[in-house]
Scaffold this motif. Structure first.
Motif, PDB file in Angstrom:
ATOM      1  N   GLY A 117      23.587   6.279  19.413  1.00  0.00           N
ATOM      2  CA  GLY A 117      22.756   5.694  20.460  1.00  0.00           C
ATOM      3  C   GLY A 117      23.442   4.560  21.187  1.00  0.00           C
ATOM      4  O   GLY A 117      23.464   4.521  22.429  1.00  0.00           O
ATOM      5  N   PHE A 118      24.008   3.600  20.430  1.00  0.00           N
ATOM      6  CA  PHE A 118      24.652   2.449  21.063  1.00  0.00           C
ATOM      7  C   PHE A 118      26.067   2.774  21.537  1.00  0.00           C
ATOM      8  O   PHE A 118      26.573   2.132  22.457  1.00  0.00           O
ATOM      9  N   GLY A 119      26.687   3.766  20.925  1.00  0.00           N
ATOM     10  CA  GLY A 119      28.048   4.110  21.323  1.00  0.00           C
ATOM     11  C   GLY A 119      28.121   5.045  22.511  1.00  0.00           C
ATOM     12  O   GLY A 119      28.987   4.899  23.379  1.00  0.00           O
ATOM     13  N   LEU A 120      27.172   6.020  22.583  1.00  0.00           N
ATOM     14  CA  LEU A 120      27.254   7.048  23.616  1.00  0.00           C
ATOM     15  C   LEU A 120      26.040   7.098  24.538  1.00  0.00           C
ATOM     16  O   LEU A 120      26.037   7.852  25.506  1.00  0.00           O
ATOM     17  N   GLY A 121      25.004   6.329  24.240  1.00  0.00           N
ATOM     18  CA  GLY A 121      23.868   6.250  25.140  1.00  0.00           C
ATOM     19  C   GLY A 121      22.698   7.133  24.735  1.00  0.00           C
ATOM     20  O   GLY A 121      22.793   7.950  23.811  1.00  0.00           O
ATOM     21  N   PRO A 122      21.555   6.989  25.431  1.00  0.00           N
ATOM     22  CA  PRO A 122      20.333   7.710  25.063  1.00  0.00           C
ATOM     23  C   PRO A 122      20.450   9.231  25.180  1.00  0.00           C
ATOM     24  O   PRO A 122      19.882   9.955  24.378  1.00  0.00           O
ATOM     25  N   GLY A 123      21.183   9.724  26.186  1.00  0.00           N
ATOM     26  CA  GLY A 123      21.339  11.171  26.329  1.00  0.00           C
ATOM     27  C   GLY A 123      22.055  11.770  25.136  1.00  0.00           C
ATOM     28  O   GLY A 123      21.660  12.821  24.607  1.00  0.00           O
ATOM     29  N   ALA A 124      23.125  11.100  24.693  1.00  0.00           N
ATOM     30  CA  ALA A 124      23.873  11.579  23.524  1.00  0.00           C
ATOM     31  C   ALA A 124      23.017  11.501  22.267  1.00  0.00           C
ATOM     32  O   ALA A 124      23.092  12.383  21.398  1.00  0.00           O
ATOM     33  N   LEU A 125      22.190  10.444  22.168  1.00  0.00           N
ATOM     34  CA  LEU A 125      21.297  10.326  21.014  1.00  0.00           C
ATOM     35  C   LEU A 125      20.278  11.469  21.009  1.00  0.00           C
ATOM     36  O   LEU A 125      19.953  12.017  19.945  1.00  0.00           O
ATOM     37  N   GLY A 126      19.784  11.850  22.184  1.00  0.00           N
ATOM     38  CA  GLY A 126      18.890  13.004  22.268  1.00  0.00           C
ATOM     39  C   GLY A 126      19.584  14.279  21.815  1.00  0.00           C
ATOM     40  O   GLY A 126      19.005  15.090  21.078  1.00  0.00           O
ATOM     41  N   GLY A 127      20.842  14.468  22.241  1.00  0.00           N
ATOM     42  CA  GLY A 127      21.611  15.619  21.784  1.00  0.00           C
ATOM     43  C   GLY A 127      21.820  15.592  20.281  1.00  0.00           C
ATOM     44  O   GLY A 127      21.744  16.625  19.601  1.00  0.00           O
ATOM     45  N   TYR A 128      22.077  14.399  19.767  1.00  0.00           N
ATOM     46  CA  TYR A 128      22.269  14.222  18.320  1.00  0.00           C
ATOM     47  C   TYR A 128      21.025  14.673  17.551  1.00  0.00           C
ATOM     48  O   TYR A 128      21.125  15.436  16.579  1.00  0.00           O
ATOM     49  N   LEU A 129      19.856  14.220  17.976  1.00  0.00           N
ATOM     50  CA  LEU A 129      18.623  14.561  17.278  1.00  0.00           C
ATOM     51  C   LEU A 129      18.344  16.061  17.354  1.00  0.00           C
ATOM     52  O   LEU A 129      17.910  16.676  16.368  1.00  0.00           O
ATOM     53  N   ALA A 130      18.612  16.666  18.514  1.00  0.00           N
ATOM     54  CA  ALA A 130      18.403  18.110  18.660  1.00  0.00           C
ATOM     55  C   ALA A 130      19.319  18.889  17.718  1.00  0.00           C
ATOM     56  O   ALA A 130      18.889  19.837  17.047  1.00  0.00           O
ATOM     57  N   GLY A 131      20.597  18.484  17.657  1.00  0.00           N
ATOM     58  CA  GLY A 131      21.542  19.163  16.769  1.00  0.00           C
ATOM     59  C   GLY A 131      21.158  19.017  15.311  1.00  0.00           C
ATOM     60  O   GLY A 131      21.250  19.971  14.523  1.00  0.00           O
ATOM     61  N   ALA A 132      20.690  17.825  14.912  1.00  0.00           N
ATOM     62  CA  ALA A 132      20.305  17.577  13.518  1.00  0.00           C
ATOM     63  C   ALA A 132      19.077  18.401  13.130  1.00  0.00           C
ATOM     64  O   ALA A 132      19.002  18.936  12.018  1.00  0.00           O
ATOM     65  N   ILE A 133      18.108  18.503  14.046  1.00  0.00           N
ATOM     66  CA  ILE A 133      16.903  19.292  13.760  1.00  0.00           C
ATOM     67  C   ILE A 133      17.273  20.757  13.550  1.00  0.00           C
ATOM     68  O   ILE A 133      16.815  21.405  12.598  1.00  0.00           O
ATOM     69  N   LEU A 134      18.124  21.287  14.419  1.00  0.00           N
ATOM     70  CA  LEU A 134      18.478  22.707  14.352  1.00  0.00           C
ATOM     71  C   LEU A 134      19.200  23.048  13.053  1.00  0.00           C
ATOM     72  O   LEU A 134      18.760  23.897  12.273  1.00  0.00           O
ATOM     73  N   THR A 135      20.326  22.390  12.794  1.00  0.00           N
ATOM     74  CA  THR A 135      21.104  22.765  11.606  1.00  0.00           C
ATOM     75  C   THR A 135      20.409  22.323  10.323  1.00  0.00           C
ATOM     76  O   THR A 135      20.529  22.995   9.291  1.00  0.00           O
TER      77      THR A 135
END
Length: 761
Positions: free
Chosen positions: A621-639
């Motif tokens: 979140g702090f390193g890559l921003g809110p969009g990247a954090l959203g992508g992170y959460l989506a990837g974590a939910i899926l796998t």
């Protein structure tokens, strides 16, 4: 988003409803206490049985106490951090003075309630196991009903604690309850993560070590008292499957409630919702906020009625799954009827004056998802159905083919589970086609409906370890004349594996629904309303990291089990080697040594997963921003969802394939097929009881962390490197490095190298 929401003022009618829900919480706690007294009145059996049960109880309670002492400092640090974080956000805002302290205290309440639910469930389980064993001497009916009654206690206290905490927060903080509830849910999720991981490492390290030496090397029964690891194995059933699952279901129960309330309140800020309901929008939104609490109160009574329907016939080797299934169907049907009644009389459309049954259908879809999930899990794990039978048959050619067969079944099962969840989410879009806010709320309602019968679901789960322990107490007490009772308990134990797999399947489905609901709130909070563009490099990197974290998390857990099991195997071998009188019955094994080994291993491995769950989303979140954090959460939910389903079902299939062989299939115990089944079971143990179920709290912890930091990351300018941003990123990197290094401590290769060097000297 929830930080900006202030609820409409609560009137007398709303307060009356809250008092009614509070009363239902006390009904759950009161009924649980009634069952405690009823179970404790049962005969605990012979002195030998009581001695074994006492050793299991002492080990379980000592472990849970040590876990609390280990993690309390971590909890205190987060409590203080939440206080100062929210104080900086609310400073100077009128009416918000008590919010920082409220969030911190609510977080602490969530941790305590989660641990409390786990403690109560485990405490009665270790009292009930010996009573269920003794009841089996009287008949199958008495043993099954007593074990299920004892399991119901865990469900009732979990539901009671969850409702009590949520209602107290509503009554104390009223219009500011939204901010406080997130802290409560976060506390429950974090405690569940610790209890799931720690309990899973304990139980499976002991189980693997006991099986490999006892069954494969020494060719002795599973719970033979000559095996030094057998007490640790039985203790592990309680700390993993009772305490761990109760905490897991508590946080699922609480987080789905929080998600539904957040999304109902978010409708207040949705232009489309306000356009539909006009001047009545605020009052109707308040009804949507209280509707989840009414559904939770309804679930108390439907779960109790469902447990009353669990009645067995007193005959040898009857299928225990049949009365349990009847009980679940009863609870589900009563719940659906209750949904309709609540919707009919409470959710009246202000535009038409008629009941808006869309909310009934959305909640009922949760029951439909639960039934489909139970059917799928039962199909892939029941000892008498094709997938488990085919896996058992593969043992004829050795452990490799058995493992391959079980893996294939598990891989298939997780696909159908994912599709079932996907169709459930789509159904909400069909039910609410005209408004995005209501569609998101509908998704949360499916999670709410799925866990309406939480009291019954936990009864199903806790029934498993109680019957497992009861069967072990039989063998360790030397009751050889009770052949029929022993066979009944063995069959109940095998079905216990299926019921545990069923509840894990429901927990996984709930985790995904709750995570998606929280994800919707995260999207609103970060103003990513046009979607997350994965074609942007930094967002795609966030997606990759999120997808990778569940794999690293499972690596932590499985390595921990492997290292601890190695120590247990070496210890049991040492005792057999140095004390030959153990095999002849002239010497007693040192049970406490194995208990100490797995207790120490479980505590040592807790830090890494906790850091991973909290520090990684903060880093992204702090390193890559809110969009990247959203992508992170989506990837974590899926796998996370796919891995959880695969691991839980695969492990249960291997376990029941072994039990099917032990029951006489392919020659029974002592055959090469049986040894192959034991190896498959030991591979599956950390799958189904350590890594697999721990994904549920992991997914929700990461989503709640994302929601908590959303107000901060939204202001990040990707083209500037502020000092605070750099410091936070560096701290997260350091924390992750520490967590990863902790997970690698006690390397077996390093230990072997030390032994080799010592021998050379």
């Amino acid at each position: 988003m929830e930080g900006n929401i202030q609820l409409p003022p609560l009137g007398q009618s709303e307060l009356t409803l809250l008092w009614a829900v509070l009363a239902s919480a006390f009904v759950a706690l009161g009924y649980g206490w009634y069952l405690v007294r009823k179970v404790l009145k049962e005969d605990p059996g012979t002195p030998q049985m009581q001695q074994v049960a006492r050793a299991i109880e002492e080990g379980a309670m000592a472990y849970l106490g040590r876990q609390v002492r280990t993690m309390i400092w971590f909890v205190i640090v987060i409590t203080i951090g939440l206080f100062f974080m929210y104080r900086s956000e609310t400073q100077g805002m009128p009416g918000q003075e008590n919010v920082p302290l409220g969030v911190a205290v609510a977080f602490l309440m969530g941790v305590m309630a989660s641990y409390g639910a786990g403690y109560v469930g485990m405490w009665l389980a270790v009292k009930a196991n010996v009573r269920a064993a003794n009841a089996a001497l009287k008949g199958f009916k008495q043993a099954l009903e007593l074990a299920f009654r004892a399991g119901t206690v865990s469900g009732m206290f979990t539901v009671g604690f969850g409702l009590l905490g949520a209602i107290l927060i509503f009554m104390i903080f009223r219009e500011n309850a939204m901010k406080i509830l997130v802290g409560f849910g976060f506390g429950g999720s974090l405690a569940a993560l610790f209890m799931r991981v720690g309990g899973g490492i304990f139980t499976k390290a002991a189980d693997v070590g006991a099986d490999l030496v006892g069954k494969v090397e020494q060719n002795i029964p599973e719970d033979d008292p000559r095996n030094a690891a057998v007490i640790a194995d039985n203790v592990g059933d309680n700390v993993g499957d009772c305490a761990g699952m109760a905490a897991d279901m508590f946080e699922s129960y609480e987080v789905t409630l929080v998600a539904a309330i957040i999304l109902a309140a978010a409708c207040l800020h949705n232009p489309g919702f306000n356009a539909i309901y006009g001047a009545a929008a605020s009052a109707f939104a308040l009804k949507l906020i209280l509707y989840p609490l009414l559904i939770r109160a309804l679930g108390v009574f439907s779960s109790i009625i469902g447990t009353w329907a669990v009645r067995a016939k007193d005959k040898e080797l009857a299928d225990p799954m049949r009365p349990i299934s009847i009980g679940y169907w009863t609870a589900s049907i009563v719940s659906v009827i209750g949904f309709w009644i609540v919707n009919h009389f409470y959710l009246i459309d202000p535009n038409t004056g008629a009941p808006d049954y869309r909310f009934f259908w959305a909640t009922t879809m949760g029951i439909v998802l639960a039934v489909v999930t139970l059917w799928l899990t039962n199909h892939f794990t029941h000892p008498n159905l094709r997938p488990t039978t085919e896996t058992a048959v593969a043992a004829r050619t050795g452990p490799a083919t058995l493992i391959l067969a079980g893996m294939a079944e598990g891989l298939e099962s997780t696909v159908w589970a994912a599709l079932a969840i996907g169709l459930t989410i789509i159904s909400s879009l069909i039910i609410f086609p005209d408004n995005v806010a209501l569609a998101a709320y509908g998704i949360a309602l499916t999670g709410l409906g799925l866990l309406t019968t939480t009291g019954f679901i936990l009864a199903m789960d806790t029934y498993g370890p109680i019957t497992d322990n009861a069967h072990g107490i039989f063998e360790m007490s030397g009751i050889t004349e009770a052949h029929e009772a022993s066979r009944n308990l063995a069959w109940m134990d095998a079905i216990g594996n299926t019921t545990k797999a069923l509840t894990k399947g429901l927990a996984i489905a709930t985790a995904v629904i709750a995570a998606i609901s929280l994800f919707s709130s995260f999207i609103d909070a970060t103003h990513l309303t046009e979607g997350i563009q994965v074609n942007l490099p930094h967002v795609f990197v966030g997606l990759l990291i999120g997808g990778a974290v569940p794999f690293l998390f499972s690596s932590f857990a499985i390595k921990a089990v492997g290292r601890a099991a190695f120590q247990v195997v070496e210890e049991v071998r040492r005792q057999f080697r140095e004390h030959p009188g153990i095999m002849t019955g002239q010497e007693k094994p040192e049970y406490g040594t194995c208990v100490s080994i797995v207790t120490a291993a479980a505590q040592k491995e807790l830090l890494g997963p906790g850091i991973l769950a909290i520090a990684t989303p903060v880093l992204v979140g702090f390193g890559l921003g809110p969009g990247a954090l959203g992508g992170y959460l989506a990837g974590a939910i899926l796998t996370g969802q796919l891995l959880a389903g695969y691991m839980c079902n695969t492990g249960a299939t291997w376990d029941n394939a072994k039990k099917k062989i032990e029951d006489g299939f392919l020659g029974g115990k002592g055959t090469d097929a049986h040894k192959a089944g034991v190896i498959g079971d030991t591979v599956g143990d950390p799958y189904k009881d350590t890594a697999g179920p721990a994904f549920n709290p992991l997914i929700k912890v990461m989503n709640l962390v994302g929601l908590l930091i959303a107000p901060f990351v939204i202001h990040i300018n990707m083209h500037e490197l502020s000092v605070s941003r750099v410091v936070i990123v560096l701290l997260c990197i350091v924390a992750l490095a520490i967590g990863i290094s902790f997970s690698k401590r006690g390397s077996l290769a390093e230990g072997m190298d030390r032994d080799t060097r010592q021998a050379a000297k």
